[in-house]
Design a protein around this motif. Structure first.
Motif, PDB file in Angstrom:
ATOM      1  N   PHE A 795       0.827  -1.197   0.000  1.00 10.97           N
ATOM      2  CA  PHE A 795       0.000   0.000   0.000  1.00 10.97           C
ATOM      3  C   PHE A 795       0.867   1.254   0.000  1.00 10.97           C
ATOM      4  CE2 PHE A 795      -2.277   3.220   2.595  1.00 10.97           C
ATOM      5  CZ  PHE A 795      -3.259   3.544   1.668  1.00 10.97           C
ATOM      6  N   LEU A 796       1.922   1.301   0.839  1.00  7.99           N
ATOM      7  CA  LEU A 796       2.801   2.464   0.877  1.00  7.99           C
ATOM      8  C   LEU A 796       3.521   2.660  -0.455  1.00  7.99           C
ATOM      9  CD1 LEU A 796       4.337   2.097   4.484  1.00  7.99           C
ATOM     10  CD2 LEU A 796       2.593   3.721   3.706  1.00  7.99           C
ATOM     11  N   LEU A 797       3.964   1.579  -1.088  1.00 10.60           N
ATOM     12  CA  LEU A 797       4.653   1.677  -2.373  1.00 10.60           C
ATOM     13  C   LEU A 797       3.731   2.251  -3.458  1.00 10.60           C
ATOM     14  CD1 LEU A 797       7.182   1.136  -4.044  1.00 10.60           C
ATOM     15  CD2 LEU A 797       6.342  -1.195  -4.445  1.00 10.60           C
ATOM     16  N   SER A 798       2.479   1.879  -3.445  1.00  9.90           N
ATOM     17  CA  SER A 798       1.527   2.406  -4.429  1.00  9.90           C
ATOM     18  C   SER A 798       1.313   3.892  -4.245  1.00  9.90           C
ATOM     19  CB  SER A 798       0.191   1.663  -4.310  1.00  9.90           C
ATOM     20  OG  SER A 798       0.358   0.283  -4.560  1.00  9.90           O
ATOM     21  N   VAL A 799       1.213   4.338  -2.998  1.00  8.40           N
ATOM     22  CA  VAL A 799       1.017   5.782  -2.743  1.00  8.40           C
ATOM     23  C   VAL A 799       2.219   6.564  -3.228  1.00  8.40           C
ATOM     24  CG1 VAL A 799       0.718   7.505  -0.934  1.00  8.40           C
ATOM     25  CG2 VAL A 799      -0.578   5.361  -0.858  1.00  8.40           C
ATOM     26  N   LEU A 800       3.436   6.059  -2.931  1.00  6.06           N
ATOM     27  CA  LEU A 800       4.630   6.759  -3.377  1.00  6.06           C
ATOM     28  C   LEU A 800       4.720   6.810  -4.912  1.00  6.06           C
ATOM     29  CD1 LEU A 800       7.264   5.368  -0.816  1.00  6.06           C
ATOM     30  CD2 LEU A 800       6.171   7.627  -0.832  1.00  6.06           C
ATOM     31  N   SER A1648      -6.100  -4.539   3.965  1.00  2.42           N
ATOM     32  CA  SER A1648      -6.473  -5.007   2.599  1.00  2.42           C
ATOM     33  C   SER A1648      -7.617  -4.191   2.035  1.00  2.42           C
ATOM     34  CB  SER A1648      -6.857  -6.492   2.647  1.00  2.42           C
ATOM     35  OG  SER A1648      -5.784  -7.269   3.129  1.00  2.42           O
ATOM     36  N   LEU A1649      -8.604  -3.892   2.853  1.00  2.00           N
ATOM     37  CA  LEU A1649      -9.717  -3.084   2.369  1.00  2.00           C
ATOM     38  C   LEU A1649      -9.265  -1.686   2.000  1.00  2.00           C
ATOM     39  CD1 LEU A1649     -12.608  -4.162   4.799  1.00  2.00           C
ATOM     40  CD2 LEU A1649     -12.321  -4.752   2.391  1.00  2.00           C
ATOM     41  N   LEU A1650      -8.365  -1.091   2.813  1.00  2.00           N
ATOM     42  CA  LEU A1650      -7.875   0.247   2.511  1.00  2.00           C
ATOM     43  C   LEU A1650      -7.111   0.257   1.189  1.00  2.00           C
ATOM     44  CD1 LEU A1650      -7.496   3.176   3.438  1.00  2.00           C
ATOM     45  CD2 LEU A1650      -5.438   2.451   4.696  1.00  2.00           C
ATOM     46  N   PHE A1651      -6.311  -0.778   0.935  1.00  2.00           N
ATOM     47  CA  PHE A1651      -5.564  -0.866  -0.334  1.00  2.00           C
ATOM     48  C   PHE A1651      -6.518  -1.005  -1.532  1.00  2.00           C
ATOM     49  CE2 PHE A1651      -3.485  -3.586  -3.527  1.00  2.00           C
ATOM     50  CZ  PHE A1651      -2.516  -2.702  -3.943  1.00  2.00           C
ATOM     51  N   LEU A1652      -7.529  -1.789  -1.389  1.00  2.00           N
ATOM     52  CA  LEU A1652      -8.496  -1.971  -2.486  1.00  2.00           C
ATOM     53  C   LEU A1652      -9.264  -0.693  -2.779  1.00  2.00           C
ATOM     54  CD1 LEU A1652      -9.911  -5.537  -1.678  1.00  2.00           C
ATOM     55  CD2 LEU A1652      -8.296  -4.888  -3.467  1.00  2.00           C
ATOM     56  N   VAL A1653      -9.655   0.031  -1.734  1.00  2.00           N
ATOM     57  CA  VAL A1653     -10.390   1.284  -1.932  1.00  2.00           C
ATOM     58  C   VAL A1653      -9.500   2.312  -2.626  1.00  2.00           C
ATOM     59  CG1 VAL A1653     -11.460   3.237  -0.723  1.00  2.00           C
ATOM     60  CG2 VAL A1653     -11.988   0.891  -0.036  1.00  2.00           C
ATOM     61  N   SER A1654      -8.230   2.395  -2.255  1.00  2.00           N
ATOM     62  CA  SER A1654      -7.326   3.355  -2.899  1.00  2.00           C
ATOM     63  C   SER A1654      -7.139   3.013  -4.380  1.00  2.00           C
ATOM     64  CB  SER A1654      -5.967   3.354  -2.176  1.00  2.00           C
ATOM     65  OG  SER A1654      -6.113   3.670  -0.809  1.00  2.00           O
ATOM     66  N   THR A1655      -6.948   1.768  -4.671  1.00  2.00           N
ATOM     67  CA  THR A1655      -6.782   1.355  -6.086  1.00  2.00           C
ATOM     68  C   THR A1655      -8.030   1.688  -6.898  1.00  2.00           C
ATOM     69  OG1 THR A1655      -5.350  -0.438  -5.370  1.00  2.00           O
ATOM     70  CG2 THR A1655      -6.279  -0.576  -7.604  1.00  2.00           C
ATOM     71  N   ALA A1656      -9.216   1.439  -6.357  1.00  2.00           N
ATOM     72  CA  ALA A1656     -10.461   1.736  -7.080  1.00  2.00           C
ATOM     73  C   ALA A1656     -10.605   3.227  -7.309  1.00  2.00           C
ATOM     74  CB  ALA A1656     -11.654   1.184  -6.298  1.00  2.00           C
ATOM     75  N   ALA A1657     -10.230   4.052  -6.325  1.00  2.00           N
ATOM     76  CA  ALA A1657     -10.336   5.499  -6.493  1.00  2.00           C
ATOM     77  C   ALA A1657      -9.394   5.981  -7.585  1.00  2.00           C
ATOM     78  CB  ALA A1657     -10.027   6.191  -5.160  1.00  2.00           C
ATOM     79  N   PHE A1658      -8.173   5.456  -7.632  1.00  2.00           N
ATOM     80  CA  PHE A1658      -7.212   5.852  -8.662  1.00  2.00           C
ATOM     81  C   PHE A1658      -7.729   5.502 -10.084  1.00  2.00           C
ATOM     82  CE2 PHE A1658      -3.567   4.782 -11.342  1.00  2.00           C
ATOM     83  CZ  PHE A1658      -2.916   6.014 -11.369  1.00  2.00           C
ATOM     84  N   ILE A1659      -8.242   4.320 -10.224  1.00  2.00           N
ATOM     85  CA  ILE A1659      -8.765   3.900 -11.550  1.00  2.00           C
ATOM     86  C   ILE A1659      -9.944   4.768 -11.949  1.00  2.00           C
ATOM     87  CG2 ILE A1659      -9.876   1.999 -12.788  1.00  2.00           C
ATOM     88  CD1 ILE A1659      -8.178   0.082 -11.133  1.00  2.00           C
ATOM     89  N   THR A1660     -10.834   5.059 -10.988  1.00  2.00           N
ATOM     90  CA  THR A1660     -11.989   5.921 -11.302  1.00  2.00           C
ATOM     91  C   THR A1660     -11.537   7.294 -11.742  1.00  2.00           C
ATOM     92  OG1 THR A1660     -13.287   4.702  -9.679  1.00  2.00           O
ATOM     93  CG2 THR A1660     -14.135   6.842 -10.404  1.00  2.00           C
ATOM     94  N   HIS A1661     -10.524   7.859 -11.090  1.00  2.00           N
ATOM     95  CA  HIS A1661     -10.008   9.170 -11.469  1.00  2.00           C
ATOM     96  C   HIS A1661      -9.472   9.152 -12.900  1.00  2.00           C
ATOM     97  CE1 HIS A1661      -7.915  12.983 -11.257  1.00  2.00           C
ATOM     98  NE2 HIS A1661      -6.772  12.364 -11.574  1.00  2.00           N
ATOM     99  N   LYS A1662      -8.760   8.113 -13.286  1.00  2.00           N
ATOM    100  CA  LYS A1662      -8.209   8.039 -14.635  1.00  2.00           C
ATOM    101  C   LYS A1662      -9.298   7.895 -15.691  1.00  2.00           C
ATOM    102  CE  LYS A1662      -3.835   8.531 -14.038  1.00  2.00           C
ATOM    103  NZ  LYS A1662      -3.125   9.648 -14.703  1.00  2.00           N
ATOM    104  N   VAL A1663     -10.278   7.121 -15.378  1.00  2.00           N
ATOM    105  CA  VAL A1663     -11.385   6.948 -16.348  1.00  2.00           C
ATOM    106  C   VAL A1663     -12.118   8.253 -16.563  1.00  2.00           C
ATOM    107  CG1 VAL A1663     -13.598   5.787 -16.728  1.00  2.00           C
ATOM    108  CG2 VAL A1663     -11.633   4.486 -15.910  1.00  2.00           C
ATOM    109  N   CYS A1664     -12.360   8.987 -15.514  1.00  2.00           N
ATOM    110  CA  CYS A1664     -13.053  10.277 -15.665  1.00  2.00           C
ATOM    111  C   CYS A1664     -12.205  11.244 -16.470  1.00  2.00           C
ATOM    112  CB  CYS A1664     -13.378  10.847 -14.287  1.00  2.00           C
ATOM    113  SG  CYS A1664     -14.586   9.855 -13.377  1.00  2.00           S
TER     114      CYS A1664
END
Length: 1769
Positions: A795-800, A1648-1664
């Motif tokens: 999770f930390l590596l993805s944020v960085l 695990s839930l926090l990591f999944l929510v962050s990934t979903a938010a990032f993908i949603t931002h890119k799609v928009c």
């Protein structure tokens, strides 16, 4: 071969018993009547009795060697001792056999009466045409019997024919006519008509013969065969001539027949009656006074025939006499000359004229036939004359040019041979039917493409065979071609070029020249001239592509062909032959590819490695074979394709790691639990690097599964206690290449109860396997801590990473913002690089890779090569080189007609010959510019220096040409004032000198050669040849005046002498002089004239004159006859209109009797020297006058014909001769008179006189036929003969058998001798053919017995039995004695009626029937069957149960019987256990009188049913709880646990039991014996097996349907029998994990839930964000992009509607510009600038940019700040 028993009997009556009953009395009464039948015929009247019908075999007494004296007359009457004596002695045998003296006395008295009685029949007479039921006679009264006896004895009338003409009334005895009788129909032409019949009596049998004579009455009038008889008589017939007339026919006979003839009174004819040898009367017409056709053409007379009846009857016929004319008039034409004007080309069958000649004669002499005479053969072919109507029609194609006038002579001839002549003149009118003809005089086969305008290509002439305006012509060229027509002289034209030619544009010109005349319907002709343009090397080769991209797989073998480059050259021949070479590359000595110089094939020289070289480029040059050679270049780009040459490499688990150090899996893990992940990589690319993971081997294959693409190893099911603690997995990693490559990875997995107890051993006991240990709990805690750390780190590596990407994007935007001042000045981007003048095109000096960013998801484009050549290369090459652009090219000239370039058209002088309108393109070309029609390509191409020189000299050449043409045109009128004329005799040999043309034309021979003199004829055929060396005109071929000019008085051959340089024409005419080379020829070698012998002297007969092809004095001059004769002479001369004629003149009358034919020859002689002659043979046939009548060779013909002669057979031929000839001697035959109906059986040939049969003759109908044949010649004279045809009998009628009485059916108890049938036999043939014998075929129970004359009886000879044979089919064969014999078969079907003489018989001696127990009531169990051989009621069988023989046994009440069909029923259910079988007695009785019966025993057997289910005896089912069977854990397979015991109350297979294992806790552990019921172990007991096992055993019997029972067993698996009392349930487990484990799990889930929510938010931002880009938001603002590099106003600009990101790369010569797919939103835009691109952008030729390429000092790459921004509105 069937055995036929024949009994031959004479046609006399066999005797029987006489004196029994009324028969004897009747006979005595008949004896007292004289008119009754001979009583000797009544000896067989006792046919109805049994004993009298037997054939007697008793011999006569010894003292009866002779008959009594009083019986002598009787024997004589009966036919003597041979025939009738046999009958007499048979009767005597009957008397002797009876041994009764009283009978002998009665018989003696009867014979005396017989001797005194006559043998007469009953005879009556009856007039014909009496009413129906007319009374004939009273038979009962004549026979002396009462009417009641007639009815009692069943008297009836039997006629001998097939038709019953009389009827007998049995109540009154009256004989009446059944219908009205017509004597003529029954007995035609017979003097007497007698009808025979027989009176038939039964009980006893008796036949009496009777006759009725039908008397004739006068009820028919005489009738003539034809109502009108037509006679044709010549008016020259002499008085006393006789003409036969058809006789009348009267069906009556005797005095009622025909008696007399009478004729209506007249002055010319009378009647003559004659009687022939057969007694028939014939009538003839006698000519009393001469006939005259001119006074009276026809005579109508009435002929009357009268019979001798009272009152008399008569018949009439009209006799019409036609007076035949004699040929004494010749035909006369209405006009002597017929003149007709007819246009040429008239259609066939068009009427030209109708000539008509009238002849006052009639008949054949007045019929006129028309024919051509003294007419040319060509005219005969063009015109067709109808010989009957005189119509002349067009038969061929009339051609004015061939002949303007046609003269014909028509001859009209009547039927007598007299003829007349007239003339027909047809003038042909000219029509415009000939299209102009184009004759090509000179043609240049090939013209170079650089030929100057006005070059002469061809010279031709035009002519038209028509005259007037129809012969005037004009010429033109079809289409817009660089050619024009120029008229030269008379009808000659020149074909010239009018502009420059280009072979590459058009290599071959198809020039269509159209010549049209001036007729009303204008006709035209087209001539195609093909002009070939020869090539000049003015086109370099051109590649089909500027850049060729070819692909080759890595590691390919050397010299592999990978493709082909292709260049074409628009030139031809060696100028178009292309050679290919590679351009040397700088810094590279050995190229990787080679090119075939001939065909451009590209080969690889060494293997390539995709990992080292992915693509490279070379330059290919193509040069042609011209002088000097021209060349072109193209870029060849070779792309290396990756091959699957690297196997996958497993990264995790490491290959060197030990399999023992595996993964830990808790035993409580559920399905889909992640165990481990296999990680592998492949050095290849594309699908060769796509990896898939498979589970190759496993300790427990069903426990684990591997993700196909992820490599994740997961549990396939929940882990159970039975699974082994250690698991070993082998994972196969395979790529997608062809062939695929693979690698394996080995995983070791330990199943633990807790992570802290990872290495503890598992307990073997049941309690130990269910409770987790403390080390397992510690191991679980360790796993949870490690998972929490991994998820947190990820999770930390993805944020960085996300933060770093955002920071890079911000820096990139700052660097791409517009700089305050450009890094490079204008000098860096020269004017040749970027067009700043507004054209908007990109510089051709650089290569562009442009990526479309804004919202075009599927748009791609690329420039495969620069649109224009590189500016840098253009600058180096200089002007006029290959790279020169459009700005370097110059226009050679302008189109014709531009200002200042037009020249005044050349106007022909006043003396120009007007041969027609000419369509030309104009006068000479202007010298200021090039010819019109040059395309853009020619204008853009630089002109060679030599063209500039030609352009400079062109004005001088044009002026000189105009001066020369004007001089030539002025001299033309003077040149053709007078033609040069010569004469030459025909038939001169080839090469004969005519004259010296050069001297007569004032030219030297050298001038003829220099000016290319040649001869040109109008029709294109060269009949003369010019010798240029000497100037002499010689004959080219043999000349025939008649072939060239026909009958023309003069024959002139014109032609032109053509001179070039300058052009000049001289007209020359050669006249052919005639020589006498043809002899006179008559149209026909022989001619036949038919002339009447009555023709007058001085009569003239036209003759077709001889034809001579020569003219003048060489033509025909005289005619003569040889040998000379006294009858004919020849006359010839010319008429007033100049036409010549030849006629035969009759000098002396002809006499056919002295000389029937005259032969001589007519000779025609011409006036040549020496003279020539022609001959024709004349055959004169003298026509006869009809003065002789036909004469038959016999007056009476007699012939015999078999009656079976087939239809069409020739009977005979009658022959008549006539001394006359021709029509008068042609004889036709026909029947004149027939007797009876013979006319329908015969036909006569009109020409040959053959008489044939039209249908077969019948001897029985008529024994002879008399015919009358008339022979008539063509003049109407006739003669008559008689023909008598005798019909010979053949055996063609089979005997006829007529049944008079037949009795059927016959009772089977009938006594022998019973009469079954009575029939008669007759045959219509005569003699031996009519003698008949009868026989009965293959029958022993019946026989034939003759009754009376041709009557026979069919009687029984033995007793009959219907049961043996119920029907007899008796065949009676009647055969005659003919050769071959004919037979008739009559079949009698005798049915035997039944008598009750047979009792019923059962088909079995005893019956056994079966019934199942528990049956339903009244069930049918079977049937008994009895048959009775009798019929009807006697055979109707009734069934019933008979009382039992034993009185002690009571009757059975459970069985019932159907009395009609014998069905047996069981009335109540039966039980097999109580009753097993029953016996009853069944009786069958018929319905006869008295009744007959028979008995049979029926046994009923009861069949057992499966109605009892099995009963289990052990284990007992009522024991509770059920007992348990103990099995040790150490028991082996086959161990006996227990045995199930059961029984069944049924019997047989219903009690056979089988045992089956229905259910079990572990079905594979136990097995049950199917027959014994023993329960055994199937395999050894294992630790995994449950301690308590439950079994259910099924017991089934073998019945239908099967019944079953079940029993339950409990089995305990024990290690020893001391543990029997242990509890079976497991102990309660301890508590779950402690609080630490709980907290670890909660933390792991939260992270695990926090990591999944962050990934979903990032993908949603890119799609928009991507959606906003598609909606129109661009990456760069429009204000940041300058517009000085692009403009949308011209072609080649980038579209204004999009924004582009442009990156300039290394400027290679094969720069490409393409649309790529849109940039993915997830990638930063600087990837494009660096050339990396996404995975989809595989078309880029370069890889990622290096650091050296990105620095500002690199000349091959610009930084992001260098290019100017590009924007568009």
């Amino acid at each position: 071969m069937r055995r036929v028993r024949r009994e031959l009997f004479p046609l006399a009556t066999l005797g029987g018993d006489i004196g029994h009953g009324p028969a004897g009395g009747s006979a005595r009464r008949v004896c007292r009547r004289r008119e009754t039948k001979n009583p000797c015929e009544l000896l067989g009247s006792a046919a109805g009795t049994g004993r009298g019908a037997r054939r007697l075999q008793t011999p006569l007494p010894a003292d009866s060697g002779q008959a009594p004296l009083c019986l002598g007359p009787c024997l004589k009457m009966l036919g003597g001792t041979e025939d009738g004596g046999w009958l007499f002695w048979r009767v005597m045998a009957c008397v002797g056999w009876s041994r009764n003296s009283k009978r002998q006395v009665i018989f003696f008295i009867l014979c005396v009466c017989v001797c005194q009685s006559g043998a007469e029949s009953l005879r009556y007479s009856l007039a014909e045409e009496m009413e129906r039921d007319s009374f004939v006679a009273n038979i009962a009264k004549d026979l002396g019997v009462s009417p009641s006896q007639l009815a009692a004895r069943k008297a009836r009338i039997v006629s001998e024919g097939n038709e019953q003409l009389f009827r007998l009334n049995q109540n009154t005895g009256a004989l009446t006519a059944k219908e009205s009788l017509d004597r003529e129909e029954i007995c035609p032409q017979s003097d007497t008509c007698t009808l025979f019949f027989k009176i038939f009596f039964e009980n006893p049998f008796q036949l009496i013969r009777g006759e009725v004579e039908v008397l004739d009455v006068n009820d028919n009038s005489p009738v003539f065969p034809e109502k009108e008889m037509v006679l044709e008589i010549l008016e020259t017939a002499s008085p006393g001539s006789r003409f036969h007339l058809e006789s009348a026919q009267d069906k009556d006979v005797g005095s009622n027949g025909l008696q007399n003839y009478s004729l209506e009174s007249n002055s010319h004819f009378s009647l003559a009656l004659e009687t022939g040898k057969d007694g028939l009367r014939y009538v003839e017409l006698v000519l009393q006074r001469q006939l005259d056709r001119e006074k009276q053409r026809e005579l109508n007379l009435l002929l009357t025939a009268t019979d001798g009846g009272s009152p008399p009857r008569s018949g009439t016929a009209q006799v019409r006499i036609v007076v035949v004319d004699a040929n004494d008039n010749i035909p006369v034409f209405r006009q002597e000359v017929y003149e007709v004007r007819l246009p040429e080309n008239s259609p066939p069958e068009q009427l030209v004229v109708r000539v008509a000649a009238a002849d006052p004669d009639e008949g054949s002499y007045g019929k006129v036939r028309y024919a051509f005479t003294q007419t040319l053969e060509r005219s005969r072919q063009l015109f067709e004359l109808n010989p009957a109507t005189g119509e002349i029609r067009v038969a061929g194609n009339l051609d004015f040019e061939e002949a303007k006038m046609h003269k014909m002579v028509v001859k009209a001839t009547d039927g007598g041979g007299l003829s007349a002549h007239c003339k027909v003149q047809v003038e042909v009118l000219d029509m415009n039917d000939n299209a102009p003809e184009i004759v090509l005089t000179s043609l240049t086969a090939s013209v170079p493409e650089d030929a100057p305008p006005r070059t002469v290509v061809a010279l031709f002439s035009v002519r038209d065979k028509d005259s007037g305006d129809n012969g005037r012509t004009e010429c033109s060229i079809d289409g817009d071609l660089p050619f024009s027509l120029t008229p030269t002289f008379d009808n000659y034209y020149e074909l010239r070029t009018n502009q420059a030619l280009d072979r590459e544009r058009t290599a071959l010109y198809n020039i269509t020249i159209t010549a049209t005349d001036w007729g009303m319907t204008r006709l035209s002709t087209q001539e195609s001239i093909f002009v070939q343009i020869s090539d000049v090397n003015d086109n370099p080769p051109e590649f089909t592509q500027e850049v060729y991209t070819m692909s080759v797989a890595e590691n390919s073998s050397p010299m592999l062909r990978i493709g082909r480059v292709n260049a074409t050259d628009a030139d031809a021949g060696k100028n178009a032959r292309v050679n290919y070479t590679l351009v040397p590359q700088e810094g590279k000595v050995q190229p990787d590819v080679s090119v075939n110089s001939e065909n451009g094939d590209v080969y690889i020289l060494r293997p390539l490695d995709y990992e080292e070289v992915r693509a490279f480029e070379v330059t290919v040059r193509a040069a042609d074979g011209g002088s000097p050679p021209l060349s072109a270049q193209a870029v060849l780009r070779v792309v290396v394709r990756d091959e699957n040459d690297n196997a996958p490499v497993v990264l995790h688990p490491p290959p060197d790691s030990s399999a023992a150090a595996g993964e830990l899996v808790p035993r409580w893990a559920r399905a889909d639990y992640l165990v481990a992940k296999v990680v592998a990589v492949d050095a290849d690319t594309g699908q060769n690097a796509w990896l898939s993971y498979e589970l190759a081997k496993a300790t427990e294959p069903g426990l684990f599964r591997v993700g196909l693409h992820s490599g994740e190893v997961r549990t396939a099911r929940a882990v159970s206690e039975r699974d082994a603690a250690r698991q070993r997995l082998v994972v196969l990693v395979r790529d997608r290449g062809q062939p695929p490559r693979s690698a394996t990875a080995t995983l070791g997995i330990a199943l633990v109860d807790g992570f802290s107890d990872a290495f503890l051993q598992l307990s073997h006991g049941p309690a130990g396997r269910q409770q987790p240990q403390a080390p397992e709990e510690d191991l679980l805690t360790t796993y949870l801590i490690a998972s929490l750390a991994c998820v947190s780190s990820l999770f930390l590596l993805s944020v960085l990473t996300f933060s770093a990407v955002k920071l890079c994007k911000a820096r990139l935007r700052a660097r791409l913002s517009p700089p305050s001042a450009p890094s490079y000045g204008d000098g860096d981007f020269a004017a040749d690089g970027v067009d700043v003048t507004g054209t908007g095109t990109l510089s051709p000096a650089y290569r562009y890779e442009v990526c479309l960013t804004t919202g075009s998801g599927r748009s791609e484009f690329q420039f495969l090569r620069p649109v224009l050549p590189c500016l840098k290369r253009s600058a180096e090459s200089g002007a006029g080189q290959e790279g020169e652009g459009p700005c370097c090219s110059q226009l050679v000239g302008e189109r014709e007609g531009s200002p200042g370039s037009a020249a005044p058209p050349a106007v022909p002088p006043p003396g120009w010959p007007a041969a027609g309108r000419v369509h030309a393109l104009g006068s000479a070309q202007s010298a200021a510019g090039p010819p019109a029609g040059l395309g853009e390509r020619e204008r853009a191409r630089p002109a060679p220096a030599i063209r500039d020189t030609e352009a400079a000299r062109r004005p001088d050449m044009a002026i000189a040409r105009q001066v020369l043409c004007l001089s030539a045109f002025l001299s033309l009128p003077h040149a053709r004032c007078e033609p040069i004329r010569y004469s030459v005799a025909e038939e001169r040999e080839s090469g004969s000198v005519v004259a010296n043309v050069a001297e007569d034309a004032g030219l030297a021979p050298a001038q003829l050669v220099a000016r290319r003199a040649r001869l040109a004829s109008e029709d294109g055929r060269q009949r003369f040849r010019l010798d240029r060396g000497t100037g002499r005109l010689v004959v080219a071929e043999r000349l025939d005046r008649e072939e060239l000019c026909g009958q023309s008085a003069t024959c002139t051959l014109p032609f032109e002498l053509l001179l070039a340089n300058p052009l000049q024409f001289l007209r020359v005419e050669v006249t052919l002089e005639d020589v006498n080379d043809h002899a006179p020829v008559f149209p026909e070698e022989s001619l036949t004239f038919k002339i009447l012998e009555t023709s007058d002297p001085g009569s003239r007969f036209p003759l077709e004159g001889a034809r001579d092809l020569d003219v003048g004095s060489n033509s025909v001059q005289a005619y003569s006859i040889t040998p000379e004769n006294e009858h004919f002479s020849v006359s010839f001369g010319s008429r007033s209109e100049g036409n010549k004629y030849v006629e035969l003149v009759l000098e002396k009358p002809l006499d056919r009797e002295e000389q029937a034919e005259v032969h001589f020859s007519v000779i025609a002689v011409d006036g040549g020297s020496p003279p020539r002659s022609g001959t024709t043979q004349i055959h004169v046939v003298v026509l006869d006058v009809n003065d002789n009548a036909p004469v038959f060779t016999q007056e009476r013909y007699v012939v015999k014909v078999l009656e079976n002669a087939p239809e069409g057979s020739v009977v005979l031929s009658v022959v008549a001769t006539d001394r006359d000839v021709g029509v008068n001697g042609a004889i036709s035959y026909k029947f004149s008179q027939t007797v009876g109906q013979s006319d329908s059986a015969f036909a006569i040939d009109l020409t040959s006189g053959e008489i044939k049969l039209t249908k077969p003759l019948d001897f029985e109908v008529a024994k002879n036929h008399e015919l009358s044949v008339r022979a008539t010649d063509g003049g109407g004279l006739s003669a008559i003969c008689k023909v008598l045809v005798e019909v010979l009998d053949v055996n063609d009628n089979a005997p006829e058998l007529v049944v008079s009485s037949f009795s059927s059916p016959l009772p089977e108890n009938a006594l022998p001798g019973t009469v079954v049938a009575l029939f008669t036999v007759r045959d219509r043939d005569a003699g031996a053919n009519g003698k008949i014998s009868c026989a009965l075929e293959d029958q022993l129970s019946f026989s034939l017995r003759p009754a009376y004359k041709n009557y026979y009886e069919l009687v029984t000879v033995s007793t009959l039995d219907r049961e043996e044979m119920a029907r007899y089919i008796l065949t009676v064969i009647a055969a005659d004695a003919g050769s071959p014999p004919l037979t008739t078969t009559q079949t009698f079907t005798v049915d035997i009626s039944d008598v009750n003489d047979n009792a019923p018989v059962f088909n079995q001696t005893s019956y056994t029937m079966y019934v199942h127990e528990n049956n339903v009531p009244t069930v049918l169990v079977g049937a008994v069957s009895a048959a009775d051989a009798d019929l009807g009621p006697n055979a109707k069988v009734t069934y019933f149960l008979a009382p039992h023989r034993s009185a002690e046994q009571p009757p059975c009440s459970c069985i019932s019987m159907n009395s009609e069909n014998g069905h047996v029923f069981v009335l109540r259910p039966l039980d097999y256990e109580q009753v097993r079988q029953i016996e009853v007695l069944v009786s069958a009785s018929d319905a006869g009188s008295p009744r007959l019966s028979s008995n049979v025993t029926v046994r009923l057997v009861v069949v057992d049913e499966n109605d009892n289910a099995p009963l289990v005896l052990y284990p007992s089912q009522d024991s509770s709880p059920p007992s348990n069977e103990l099995v040790p854990v150490s028991a082996e397979a086959g161990y006996l646990i227990t045995k199930v015991v059961a029984v069944d109350a049924d019997s047989g297979q219903n009690s056979w039991l089988s045992y089956h294992l229905l259910r079990a806790t572990d079905p594979g552990l136990f097995v049950v014996g199917a027959q014994s019921g023993e329960v055994r172990l199937r395999r050894p007991v294992t630790e995994r097996d449950a301690v308590k096992q439950k079994l259910v055993v099924l017991v089934r019997d073998n019945g239908q349907p099967a019944l079953s029972a079940t029993t339950a067993l409990s089995v305990l698996l024990l290690s020893d029998f001391s543990d029997v009392g242990l509890p079976h349930s497991s102990q309660a487990t301890e508590d779950e994990d402690g609080s630490l484990t709980t907290y670890l799990i909660i933390s792991l889930v939260f992270i695990s839930l926090l990591f999944l929510v962050s990934t979903a938010a990032f993908i949603t931002h890119k799609v928009c964000k991507r959606k906003e880009l598609k909606d129109g938001h661009v990456l760069y603002g429009t204000g940041n992009l300058q517009s000085d590099l692009a403009d949308a106003a011209t072609a080649g600009t980038l579209p204004h509607a999009y924004c582009y990101e442009i990156s300039l790369t290394t400027g290679s010569g094969n720069s490409e510009f393409k649309f790529l797919k849109p940039i993915l939103p997830s990638l930063p835009p600087q990837h494009h600038a660096l050339g990396g691109g996404t995975h989809d952008e595989q078309d880029f030729s370069r890889g990622p940019a290096t650091a050296e390429e990105m620095v500002p000092g690199n000349p091959g790459m610009f930084s992001a700040e260098q290019p100017r921004s590009l924007s568009s509105n």
